[in-house]
Design a protein around this motif. Structure first.
Motif, PDB file in Angstrom:
ATOM      1  N   VAL A 156    -115.013  -0.354  -3.335  1.00 34.86           N
ATOM      2  CA  VAL A 156    -115.020  -0.463  -1.873  1.00 34.86           C
ATOM      3  C   VAL A 156    -116.375  -0.035  -1.313  1.00 34.86           C
ATOM      4  O   VAL A 156    -116.956  -0.711  -0.452  1.00 34.86           O
ATOM      5  CB  VAL A 156    -113.892   0.394  -1.258  1.00 34.86           C
ATOM      6  CG1 VAL A 156    -114.032   0.462   0.262  1.00 34.86           C
ATOM      7  CG2 VAL A 156    -112.528  -0.164  -1.631  1.00 34.86           C
ATOM      8  N   ALA A 157    -116.892   1.100  -1.822  1.00 38.63           N
ATOM      9  CA  ALA A 157    -118.176   1.620  -1.331  1.00 38.63           C
ATOM     10  C   ALA A 157    -119.317   0.653  -1.617  1.00 38.63           C
ATOM     11  O   ALA A 157    -120.165   0.395  -0.755  1.00 38.63           O
ATOM     12  CB  ALA A 157    -118.458   2.975  -1.977  1.00 38.63           C
ATOM     13  N   LEU A 158    -119.332   0.094  -2.822  1.00 39.11           N
ATOM     14  CA  LEU A 158    -120.403  -0.837  -3.183  1.00 39.11           C
ATOM     15  C   LEU A 158    -120.283  -2.150  -2.404  1.00 39.11           C
ATOM     16  O   LEU A 158    -121.292  -2.776  -2.080  1.00 39.11           O
ATOM     17  CB  LEU A 158    -120.373  -1.098  -4.693  1.00 39.11           C
ATOM     18  CG  LEU A 158    -120.778   0.109  -5.562  1.00 39.11           C
ATOM     19  CD1 LEU A 158    -120.611  -0.217  -7.039  1.00 39.11           C
ATOM     20  CD2 LEU A 158    -122.216   0.531  -5.264  1.00 39.11           C
ATOM     21  N   ALA A 201    -121.640  -0.898   8.637  1.00 37.82           N
ATOM     22  CA  ALA A 201    -122.026  -1.285   7.275  1.00 37.82           C
ATOM     23  C   ALA A 201    -123.413  -0.759   6.923  1.00 37.82           C
ATOM     24  O   ALA A 201    -123.662  -0.348   5.788  1.00 37.82           O
ATOM     25  CB  ALA A 201    -121.981  -2.801   7.130  1.00 37.82           C
ATOM     26  N   VAL A 202    -124.334  -0.784   7.898  1.00 36.00           N
ATOM     27  CA  VAL A 202    -125.669  -0.212   7.666  1.00 36.00           C
ATOM     28  C   VAL A 202    -125.545   1.271   7.345  1.00 36.00           C
ATOM     29  O   VAL A 202    -126.174   1.783   6.408  1.00 36.00           O
ATOM     30  CB  VAL A 202    -126.573  -0.428   8.899  1.00 36.00           C
ATOM     31  CG1 VAL A 202    -127.857   0.403   8.784  1.00 36.00           C
ATOM     32  CG2 VAL A 202    -126.920  -1.902   9.049  1.00 36.00           C
ATOM     33  N   CYS A 208    -124.127   5.432   0.827  1.00 37.58           N
ATOM     34  CA  CYS A 208    -124.038   5.153  -0.615  1.00 37.58           C
ATOM     35  C   CYS A 208    -125.343   5.479  -1.334  1.00 37.58           C
ATOM     36  O   CYS A 208    -125.344   6.122  -2.388  1.00 37.58           O
ATOM     37  CB  CYS A 208    -123.669   3.691  -0.842  1.00 37.58           C
ATOM     38  SG  CYS A 208    -121.938   3.299  -0.549  1.00 37.58           S
ATOM     39  N   VAL A 209    -126.456   5.032  -0.774  1.00 39.68           N
ATOM     40  CA  VAL A 209    -127.756   5.289  -1.392  1.00 39.68           C
ATOM     41  C   VAL A 209    -128.005   6.787  -1.492  1.00 39.68           C
ATOM     42  O   VAL A 209    -128.428   7.297  -2.539  1.00 39.68           O
ATOM     43  CB  VAL A 209    -128.885   4.607  -0.586  1.00 39.68           C
ATOM     44  CG1 VAL A 209    -130.250   5.060  -1.091  1.00 39.68           C
ATOM     45  CG2 VAL A 209    -128.767   3.092  -0.693  1.00 39.68           C
ATOM     46  N   ALA A 210    -127.734   7.514  -0.406  1.00 42.79           N
ATOM     47  CA  ALA A 210    -127.961   8.960  -0.410  1.00 42.79           C
ATOM     48  C   ALA A 210    -127.027   9.668  -1.386  1.00 42.79           C
ATOM     49  O   ALA A 210    -127.443  10.586  -2.105  1.00 42.79           O
ATOM     50  CB  ALA A 210    -127.778   9.523   0.997  1.00 42.79           C
ATOM     51  N   HIS A 211    -125.771   9.236  -1.427  1.00 43.29           N
ATOM     52  CA  HIS A 211    -124.796   9.881  -2.308  1.00 43.29           C
ATOM     53  C   HIS A 211    -125.162   9.705  -3.779  1.00 43.29           C
ATOM     54  O   HIS A 211    -125.195  10.674  -4.548  1.00 43.29           O
ATOM     55  CB  HIS A 211    -123.405   9.301  -2.049  1.00 43.29           C
ATOM     56  CG  HIS A 211    -122.378   9.728  -3.057  1.00 43.29           C
ATOM     57  ND1 HIS A 211    -121.996  11.040  -3.230  1.00 43.29           N
ATOM     58  CD2 HIS A 211    -121.673   9.003  -3.979  1.00 43.29           C
ATOM     59  CE1 HIS A 211    -121.096  11.118  -4.195  1.00 43.29           C
ATOM     60  NE2 HIS A 211    -120.880   9.897  -4.656  1.00 43.29           N
TER      61      HIS A 211
END
Length: 224
Positions: A156-158, A201-202, A208-211
């Motif tokens: 879901v996250a991706l 979404a942004v 996601c990138v930070a996590h």
């Protein structure tokens, strides 16, 4: 105040930040009300987390992740300060009685700071996503993580992150961060919901990138 209550308060503040981006749809008065409410929640957030600042000053960054965390907090504080100052300068409703002359430059800076705030808030949230998920599991009484649920959440996250790449281009986030003149004006009469989906979404992409960057740095620290 419990951690879950603070997380809910922060979620509302983030939602207000997203809503405030839709100035042309809200109108000026609603926009200023939403911004004022957001800053009220921001003050509360910083009050509840005041101990962290003293700890950060004493200990500093113990590693790269720690220094990145301090840098993100400092950048977020700067963006919010610019937002606050420019909002007072350009106010046409709540603070219009103040003897301050508005300017086009202040309006441009206000809009630019708003998008930077969205980016930095998303990175800030992403760096704490593991803690947030742990708290939510406890709140919802889901028990220990399991492989199946973990993979569903990752997919879901991706998926959100992938759509976020598309949304970044659609809403012209890069141009807005650089305060570039653009003809990319959103038509709120046709697609209000889609605007918020794109902006969400942004934010999801950056979370996601930070996590995953934070997780990678943590693993790298363990290997060294």
């Amino acid at each position: 105040m419990s951690l879950q209550a603070r997380l809910l308060m922060n979620l509302v503040a983030g939602g207000l930040l997203l809503a405030a981006l839709a100035y042309d749809w809200l109108g000026n008065f609603a926009h200023e009300l939403i911004g004022t409410a957001m800053f009220g929640l921001l003050v509360a957030h910083n009050t509840f987390n005041s101990r962290w600042y003293g700890s950060a000053v004493r200990k500093g960054g113990r590693d790269l992740r720690g220094w990145l965390n301090i840098a993100i907090i400092a950048a977020l504080a700067a963006a919010m300060l610019v937002l606050l100052i420019t909002s007072i300068i350009i106010s046409r409703s709540l603070f219009s009685a103040l003897p301050i002359a508005s300017s086009f430059g202040a309006r441009q800076l206000h809009a630019q700071a708003a998008y930077w705030a969205l980016v930095i808030v998303a990175v800030h949230v992403g760096m704490r996503w593991g803690m947030i998920m742990t708290s939510m599991r406890s709140w919802l009484r889901l028990g220990a993580p399991n492989a199946g649920r973990t993979w569903v959440l990752r997919i879901v996250a991706l998926s959100i992150a992938a759509y976020g790449v598309h949304s970044w281009v659609v809403v012209g986030t890069g141009s807005r961060l650089m305060a570039e003149m653009t003809m990319n004006f959103w038509n709120f009469e046709e697609a209000v919901l889609r605007f918020f989906l794109h902006q969400g979404a942004v934010a999801g992409l950056l979370i996601c990138v930070a996590h995953y960057t934070t997780a990678w740095l943590q693993r790298l620290k363990q290997l060294l």
